[in-house]
Design an enzyme around this catalytic site. Structure first.
Site, PDB file in Angstrom:
ATOM      1  N   GLY A 191      -8.297   5.343   7.359  1.00 43.26           N
ATOM      2  CA  GLY A 191      -9.073   5.282   8.590  1.00 43.26           C
ATOM      3  C   GLY A 191      -8.497   4.292   9.569  1.00 43.26           C
ATOM      4  CB  SER A 225      -3.185   1.392   8.030  1.00 42.04           C
ATOM      5  OG  SER A 225      -3.348   1.656   6.640  1.00 42.04           O
ATOM      6  CB  THR A 226      -1.094   6.455   8.601  1.00 35.86           C
ATOM      7  OG1 THR A 226      -0.671   7.583   7.828  1.00 35.86           O
ATOM      8  CG2 THR A 226      -0.112   6.217   9.746  1.00 35.86           C
ATOM      9  CD  GLN A 227      -0.582   2.855   4.555  1.00 34.16           C
ATOM     10  OE1 GLN A 227      -0.935   2.239   5.550  1.00 34.16           O
ATOM     11  NE2 GLN A 227      -1.429   3.589   3.867  1.00 34.16           N
ATOM     12  CD  GLU A 256      -2.868   0.999   2.469  1.00 27.29           C
ATOM     13  OE1 GLU A 256      -2.607   0.178   3.367  1.00 27.29           O
ATOM     14  OE2 GLU A 256      -3.858   1.751   2.500  1.00 27.29           O
TER      15      GLU A 256
HETATM   16  N1  LIG Z   1     -14.451  12.753   1.693  1.00 25.39           N
HETATM   17  C1  LIG Z   1     -13.807  12.021   2.625  1.00 25.39           C
HETATM   18  C2  LIG Z   1     -13.504  10.636   2.360  1.00 25.39           C
HETATM   19  C3  LIG Z   1     -12.813   9.916   3.329  1.00 25.39           C
HETATM   20  N2  LIG Z   1     -12.468  10.541   4.484  1.00 25.39           N
HETATM   21  C4  LIG Z   1     -11.729   9.814   5.509  1.00 25.39           C
HETATM   22  O1  LIG Z   1     -10.528   9.355   4.931  1.00 25.39           O
HETATM   23  C5  LIG Z   1     -10.217   8.088   5.462  1.00 25.39           C
HETATM   24  C6  LIG Z   1     -10.119   7.097   4.295  1.00 25.39           C
HETATM   25  O2  LIG Z   1      -9.676   5.929   4.842  1.00 25.39           O
HETATM   26  P1  LIG Z   1      -9.760   4.533   3.995  1.00 25.39           P
HETATM   27  O3  LIG Z   1     -11.212   4.170   3.832  1.00 25.39           O
HETATM   28  O4  LIG Z   1      -8.945   4.668   2.756  1.00 25.39           O
HETATM   29  O5  LIG Z   1      -9.110   3.542   5.027  1.00 25.39           O
HETATM   30  P2  LIG Z   1      -7.785   2.659   4.969  1.00 25.39           P
HETATM   31  O6  LIG Z   1      -8.229   1.293   4.599  1.00 25.39           O
HETATM   32  O7  LIG Z   1      -6.881   3.270   3.914  1.00 25.39           O
HETATM   33  O8  LIG Z   1      -7.201   2.752   6.351  1.00 25.39           O
HETATM   34  C7  LIG Z   1     -11.337   7.715   6.446  1.00 25.39           C
HETATM   35  O9  LIG Z   1     -10.968   8.082   7.752  1.00 25.39           O
HETATM   36  C8  LIG Z   1     -12.481   8.587   5.979  1.00 25.39           C
HETATM   37  O10 LIG Z   1     -13.350   8.945   7.052  1.00 25.39           O
HETATM   38  C9  LIG Z   1     -12.752  11.887   4.723  1.00 25.39           C
HETATM   39  O11 LIG Z   1     -12.380  12.408   5.775  1.00 25.39           O
HETATM   40  N3  LIG Z   1     -13.432  12.597   3.780  1.00 25.39           N
HETATM   41 CA   LIG Z   2      -6.939   4.151   1.926  1.00 24.44          CA
END
Ligand SMILES: Nc1ccn([C@@H]2O[C@H](COP(=O)(O)OP(=O)(O)O)[C@@H](O)[C@H]2O)c(=O)n1
Ligand SMILES: [Ca+2]
Length: 492
Positions: free
Chosen positions: A203, A205-207, A175
């Site tokens: 949401g 993890s962070t890279q 990722e």
């Molecule tokens: N328009 C948006 C879309 C996503 N987000 C946030 O951005 C993050 C996206 O994380 P993700 O679904 O890619 O999660 P991971 O699987 O990458 O950890 C989530 O915390 C969402 O709440 C946001 O703040 N505003």
């Molecule tokens: Ca993501």
């Protein structure tokens, strides 16, 4: 009497054998052009090829369609995002109790893809689904449920007319690395030595990924990914912090001592929350108190500096068995070069109007402190269109981002200014999906493609230009561009 029409062809001194010659050459060139195109069987209008990637994140799934000129399939083409579709509903890991719904949730965007990709291209268009931290956590918690979700998702995607290439969990390293490939491919940096680091906040993890001259991978092989792209060798440092996506860190912060009266939430904020929901993640389950009431009232007291202290409590800065670490004992070489920060980094900082990193870091912190100390009632009035769940968390998320970057990754006020908060580069979203597809379709060659003097299309276009210029000269010579000095300008 028409002085500028065909009549003038014979009268106008301009029409010497020269212009006739130009006309003849122009016509020959056009004939040559069409002949070349027909013989080379090169379509005058380029055909495109497509690829589809579904990003199954912890909070949501998004579909991206990429396209590139078909005749440039040999790696020199510019792959671009041509369409995206946000899947309605939560991430696929949320369907653990009803996996079928995970597959069904993708159907709307898949139908949209069928309309978007020309039907004659459907069966050759590769379709990938990559899942990230949400499914990593589900797999830890309940691997059977994780398998069932992937089973349901695969069955659903196999029904599409595209060439389904599988659904799988990406490792954190993939990722991070593919996010770096995307940013540098789009920024045209893969043919240079100086590259851009990639910062991805999700949401769950962070890279962080970047090339550092001081890093040869020997000190921490697990954080090293080697790429040979366009004839350049890159030794990439990358790390993915599971549970350090902003949603999971919020749970950790809430499960800490400050959960009742929370400095990361605005004054006047008060919500009843359920401990079960809060603790149903492997990131916090170990923090669950032995006996806790079912519900608790989450009360805000809006203080950025106290919030920063609370957020710092989720990091461990004590252990480091390497020459230098970021946090939680993870090796990190010295930061180097510019960085692109995307996904939640962008969404949060853009909402807070803090994406301008030419502003001194101290001023950014002061602006965020002012925002966090704004009463909840005022915040709601200022942002009527934002969902309250999201709106309530921006003070926390902004504070987490600044703390992660400065205390976690050791960005200083000087290196912070080298970060760009980005959503897209040249119209394509920054994220791991493009890099993932480029890698799987081998569209980034290890060696620099031998750049032909001019690709076929180049010859064709050169001839076109010559032909058109000559032909234009001829046509123009039929009609004087400006009134000849002997002719009185017509005043219109
Ligand atoms: N328009 C948006 C879309 C996503 N987000 C946030 O951005 C993050 C996206 O994380 P993700 O679904 O890619 O999660 P991971 O699987 O990458 O950890 C989530 O915390 C969402 O709440 C946001 O703040 N505003
Ligand atoms: Ca993501």
């Amino acid at each position: 009497n028409d002085q500028t029409g065909l009549y003038s062809v014979f009268r106008n001194p301009w029409h010497t054998p020269l212009t006739i010659f130009i006309a003849v050459v122009g016509v020959i060139a056009i004939v040559a052009l069409v002949t070349v195109a027909v013989l080379q069987n090169k379509p005058l209008i380029p055909k495109y090829k497509y690829g589809i990637v579904l990003d199954a994140g912890s909070s949501h799934t998004a579909m991206y369609i990429y396209e590139w000129p078909a005749e440039k399939d040999n790696n020199t083409g510019r792959v671009e995002q041509t369409h995206s579709c946000k899947v309605k509903g939560p991430g696929i890991s949320s369907y653990a109790s009803d996996p079928k719904k995970a597959g069904q949730s993708l159907q709307v965007c898949m139908k949209e893809a069928e309309r978007f990709v020309p039907s004659e291209r459907h069966e050759e268009t590769p379709l990938y689904l990559g899942a990230t931290a949400g499914m990593r956590l589900l797999n830890i918690e309940n691997s059977t449920a994780s398998d069932q979700v992937f089973q349901a998702v695969s069955e659903s995607l196999q029904k599409s007319p595209f060439s389904f290439q599988g659904a799988r969990i990406l490792s954190g390293q993939e990722e991070g690395a593919f996010g770096w490939v995307t940013v540098n491919y789009l920024d045209d940096r893969l043919k240079q030595v100086c590259t851009t680091g990639a910062l991805d906040l999700g949401g769950a993890s962070t890279q962080i990924s970047f090339v550092s001259d001081a890093f040869d991978g020997s000190e921490s092989p697990n954080n090293s990914v080697n790429f040979r792209l366009y004839g350049n060798d890159y030794n990439l440092y990358t790390h993915s912090f599971l549970c350090y996506g902003k949603d999971q860190v919020l749970r950790m912060a809430l499960s800490g001592p400050g959960s009742i009266s929370d400095p990361c939430f605005h004054n006047g904020y008060s919500e009843s929350k359920n401990y079960m929901t809060l603790y149903n993640s492997p990131c916090v389950s170990k923090r669950k108190p032995v006996s806790s009431p079912a519900d608790f009232t989450h009360v805000g007291k809006g203080n950025f500096y106290q919030c920063q202290e609370l957020v710092k409590s989720v990091f461990d800065f004590t252990q480091c068995k390497y020459t230098q670490c970021s946090f939680n004992g993870v090796y990190q070489p010295t930061l180097q070069g510019p960085f692109g920060a995307f996904s939640a980094y962008y969404f949060v900082m853009n909402f807070l109007n803090l994406t301008d990193t030419s502003v001194p870091l101290q001023s950014v912190k002061e602006a965020l402190a002012r925002y966090c100390s704004t009463p909840w009632e005022t915040i709601k009035k200022q942002h009527p269109g934002i969902k309250l769940k999201y709106l309530a968390e921006y003070c926390f998320s902004g504070t987490y981002i600044l703390t992660l970057l400065t205390e976690g990754y050791n960005f200083t006020s000087e290196t912070f200014s080298k970060i760009r908060f980005i959503k897209q580069i040249k119209g394509s979203d920054a994220g791991w999906t493009l890099g993932y597809m480029l890698n799987l379709t081998n569209m980034i060659p290890a060696e620099a493609p031998d750049t032909p003097l001019l690709p076929h299309a180049g010859y064709v276009s050169v001839i076109t230009v010559i032909a058109l210029v000559l032909f234009l000269l001829f046509v123009l010579s039929l009609r004087p561009l400006w009134p000849r000095c002997s002719q009185k300008p017509q005043i219109v």
